[in-house]
Design a protein around this motif. Structure first.
Motif, PDB file in Angstrom:
ATOM      1  N   ILE A 199       0.822  -1.256   0.119  1.00  0.00           N
ATOM      2  CA  ILE A 199       0.012  -0.097   0.026  1.00  0.00           C
ATOM      3  C   ILE A 199       0.802   1.204   0.062  1.00  0.00           C
ATOM      4  CG2 ILE A 199      -1.878   1.325   1.444  1.00  0.00           C
ATOM      5  CD1 ILE A 199      -2.364  -1.444   2.966  1.00  0.00           C
ATOM      6  N   LYS A 200       0.509   1.873  -0.758  1.00  0.00           N
ATOM      7  CA  LYS A 200       1.449   3.241  -0.874  1.00  0.00           C
ATOM      8  C   LYS A 200       0.617   4.487  -1.025  1.00  0.00           C
ATOM      9  CE  LYS A 200       5.558   4.519  -3.403  1.00  0.00           C
ATOM     10  NZ  LYS A 200       6.379   4.430  -4.604  1.00  0.00           N
ATOM     11  N   ILE A 208       3.582   1.061   3.001  1.00  0.00           N
ATOM     12  CA  ILE A 208       3.312  -0.473   3.752  1.00  0.00           C
ATOM     13  C   ILE A 208       3.877  -1.393   3.186  1.00  0.00           C
ATOM     14  CG2 ILE A 208       1.622  -1.748   5.188  1.00  0.00           C
ATOM     15  CD1 ILE A 208       0.027   1.141   5.456  1.00  0.00           C
ATOM     16  N   GLU A 209       4.955  -2.168   3.587  1.00  0.00           N
ATOM     17  CA  GLU A 209       5.187  -3.629   2.716  1.00  0.00           C
ATOM     18  C   GLU A 209       4.413  -4.524   2.892  1.00  0.00           C
ATOM     19  OE1 GLU A 209       8.148  -3.475   0.910  1.00  0.00           O
ATOM     20  OE2 GLU A 209       8.668  -1.089   1.683  1.00  0.00           O
ATOM     21  N   GLY A 250       3.121  -7.961   4.143  1.00  0.00           N
ATOM     22  CA  GLY A 250       3.527  -8.761   5.575  1.00  0.00           C
ATOM     23  C   GLY A 250       3.696  -7.842   6.625  1.00  0.00           C
ATOM     24  N   GLU A 251       3.651  -6.632   6.708  1.00  0.00           N
ATOM     25  CA  GLU A 251       3.841  -5.713   7.654  1.00  0.00           C
ATOM     26  C   GLU A 251       2.636  -5.483   8.529  1.00  0.00           C
ATOM     27  OE1 GLU A 251       6.697  -1.844   7.963  1.00  0.00           O
ATOM     28  OE2 GLU A 251       5.293  -1.938   6.167  1.00  0.00           O
ATOM     29  N   VAL A 252       2.821  -5.313   9.816  1.00  0.00           N
ATOM     30  CA  VAL A 252       1.674  -4.874  10.565  1.00  0.00           C
ATOM     31  C   VAL A 252       1.902  -3.316  11.070  1.00  0.00           C
ATOM     32  CG1 VAL A 252       0.473  -5.196  12.623  1.00  0.00           C
ATOM     33  CG2 VAL A 252       1.498  -7.241  11.396  1.00  0.00           C
ATOM     34  N   VAL A 253       1.015  -2.517  10.442  1.00  0.00           N
ATOM     35  CA  VAL A 253       1.212  -1.317  10.940  1.00  0.00           C
ATOM     36  C   VAL A 253       0.258  -0.710  11.806  1.00  0.00           C
ATOM     37  CG1 VAL A 253       1.115   1.077   9.817  1.00  0.00           C
ATOM     38  CG2 VAL A 253       2.513  -0.655   8.711  1.00  0.00           C
ATOM     39  N   MET A 270      -1.201  -6.098   7.546  1.00  0.00           N
ATOM     40  CA  MET A 270      -2.378  -5.466   8.453  1.00  0.00           C
ATOM     41  C   MET A 270      -1.989  -3.926   8.852  1.00  0.00           C
ATOM     42  SD  MET A 270      -2.689  -8.552  11.100  1.00  0.00           S
ATOM     43  CE  MET A 270      -3.664  -7.931  12.435  1.00  0.00           C
ATOM     44  N   VAL A 271      -3.321  -3.120   8.513  1.00  0.00           N
ATOM     45  CA  VAL A 271      -3.305  -1.846   8.973  1.00  0.00           C
ATOM     46  C   VAL A 271      -4.177  -1.845  10.185  1.00  0.00           C
ATOM     47  CG1 VAL A 271      -3.587   0.666   8.280  1.00  0.00           C
ATOM     48  CG2 VAL A 271      -2.665  -1.090   6.537  1.00  0.00           C
TER      49      VAL A 271
END
Lengths: 256, 256
Positions: free
Chosen positions: B2-3, B25-26, B28-31, B190-191
């Motif tokens: 997601i950009k 947001i890469e 597999g990243e959890v933000v 995940m966001v």
């Protein structure tokens, strides 16, 4: 005066002059109500959703239609169609010149019921459906509509009821429905005047009561009327919240 | 994955809901997104699948720009699962039907396949025994877990959580958080908008602090919690950690 003799022409109230003349009586009331409610429902869904639209060229015509029709008496609309359309060159059969005004009238009221039902569904339902990848149509059809319909049922039932009784207005343009049939009898055979008015009342009462009865069963089946959750400990002091005088209470409880 | 590129959303001419958002947001990243109420956190999350439109800038999700009219929005939305703050299960469908609806209508799965998938997901969120319960028979925490399962049924690549625990009792939040933690461990992107400090600290890869529609600070959780750079972040963190501000020295949370 023989009581049975008084009601000997009961068929006239139900079917009119049929089979020697056109169909009429209660049968005509019921068919007028059914046809006008169905046409009105189609109009109602269209204008009800139209009024809730954010596009102005759809919204304002819908508001115009609904508000104008709702602020006009039904009798006026019936007269308009009966006297004005021939002037413009349209000649409709008698049945349709009764059905069209009734449908237009029903459409305005049903539009408001439809709109209220849809607006009562929380916006989050639409968001949730859209975010699972459904199209707007699918979300409307499978998620919002079933919920909206459930909320519309009680208002629709009470409207169907009053619409059925409204069909008696069209006697004014010479349609021999139940009211007109009763009036004809009472004028031609003055000795049957009591019977005529009793039959008129009974006819409307039976249909309305049956409709309400089945509507209540439908509501219970859909889980709309959750009587249990409204029932306080003493059922006689229910939602009216008016204290019952002690003397009355004594009588009521002693009967229990 | 997601950009956000220079994303702006205006409420009216001068007041911004989102102002100049740049974030990547890469996979597999959890933000975790945190910040005071009215900071635009929920709006930011909802812009990712265009439930909230943006005024200018660009959002690229999985290689597709959501602003591009050629992008198939419904198929993109199907890849993004959303769990909302309010309990948004469809009240007219049982738990398992809630999960089955979107796969059947959008992915055209047969009823049996959809049911198999739904059963597996119900097991995954630990509600195997409550498949046939309706939403009003489930607790808030259970409803939220079904909502997560419903989003997972579309096999999304991204999961968005908009304060999933804030409508719940404190003791019910942990069962929802457990599901979210296991989801994060399985490598889902995940966001999450949340104020659950434990989740932010232990699970998040990065924490985004927002205020008044702007991203104030982005960093690893220990940095944001223990050593925030921006004075606004310091103030907020000291409030949610219930620590009085001593010249910005909040080293005492080190032992968390």
């Amino acid at each position: 005066m023989n009581l049975f003799e008084q009601f000997a022409n009961w068929k006239f109230y139900i079917l009119g002059a049929y089979p020697n003349g056109p169909l009429g009586g209660l049968f005509l009331n019921v068919s007028l109500a059914i046809v006008s409610i169905i046409i009105g429902l189609i109009i109602g869904i269209f204008f009800g959703l139209g009024r809730a639209s954010c596009r102005r060229y759809i919204k304002y015509p819908s508001v115009l239609y609904i508000e104008n029709i709702r602020s006009t008496p039904l009798l006026m609309i019936v007269f308009w169609f009966y006297f004005f359309l021939p002037v413009l060159g349209f000649h409709l059969p008698l049945f349709w010149s009764a059905v069209i005004p009734l449908s237009i009238y029903a459409g305005a009221y049903q539009a408001e019921i439809v709109r209220a039902g849809f607006l009562a569904v929380p916006r989050g339902q639409m968001d949730a459906a859209l975010s699972t990848g459904m199209s707007r149509w699918q979300a409307l059809l499978f998620v919002v509509m079933p919920q909206a319909f459930k909320m519309m049922v009680p208002s629709f039932v009470s409207f169907f009821n009053s619409q059925f009784k409204n069909t008696s207005v069209v006697y004014i343009i010479g349609i021999v429905e139940l009211t007109q049939a009763g009036i004809i009898v009472s004028q031609r055979q003055p000795d049957r005047i009591y019977a005529a008015y009793i039959c008129m009342a009974l006819g409307f009462w039976i249909v309305c009561y049956t409709m309400s009865h089945f509507a209540q069963r439908l509501e219970r089946k859909l889980g709309i009327l959750d009587y249990e959750s409204y029932k306080p400990e003493i059922c006689r002091e229910d939602l009216l919240l008016i204290p019952i005088p002690k003397a009355v209470k004594k009588v009521l409880i002693s009967h229990k | 994955m997601i950009k956000f590129i220079n994303v702006n959303k205006k409420f009216n001419k001068d007041s911004y809901v989102l102002k100049d958002i740049n974030l990547e947001i890469e996979a597999g990243e959890v933000v975790v997104i945190c910040g005071p109420s009215g900071a635009g956190k929920s709006t930011l999350v909802k812009t990712i699948n265009k439930l909230e439109p943006i005024d200018d800038g660009e959002i690229i999700v999985d290689g597709f720009s959501i602003q591009d009219p050629k992008t198939n929005l419904t198929s993109l939305r199907a890849e993004i699962g959303v769990v909302f703050q309010h309990l948004n299960l469809y009240p007219h469908k049982s738990a398992i039907q809630n999960i089955m609806l979107a796969p059947m209508k959008v992915k055209k799965l047969s009823k049996k396949d959809a049911k198999d998938r739904a059963c597996k997901l119900m097991e995954r969120v630990g509600l195997m025994k409550k498949c046939d319960n309706f939403p009003n028979q489930l607790s808030g925490g259970e409803q939220q877990r079904v909502a997560i399962a419903r989003s997972l049924a579309m096999e999304p690549k991204i999961m968005l959580f908009d304060e999933p625990t804030s409508a719940l009792d404190p003791e019910l939040t942990s069962e929802v958080l457990d599901v979210m933690v296991s989801l994060a461990q399985s490598g889902m992107t995940m966001v999450v908008v949340t104020h659950e400090i434990g989740f932010e600290y232990n699970v998040a890869d990065r924490v985004v602090f927002m205020d008044k529609g702007e991203i104030v600070e982005v960093g690893r959780p220990p940095d944001i919690f223990v050593n925030p750079q921006h004075s606004r972040t310091k103030e907020f963190m000291s409030k949610i950690l219930h620590i009085p501000v001593n010249n910005g020295n909040i080293d005492s949370v080190n032992g968390m």
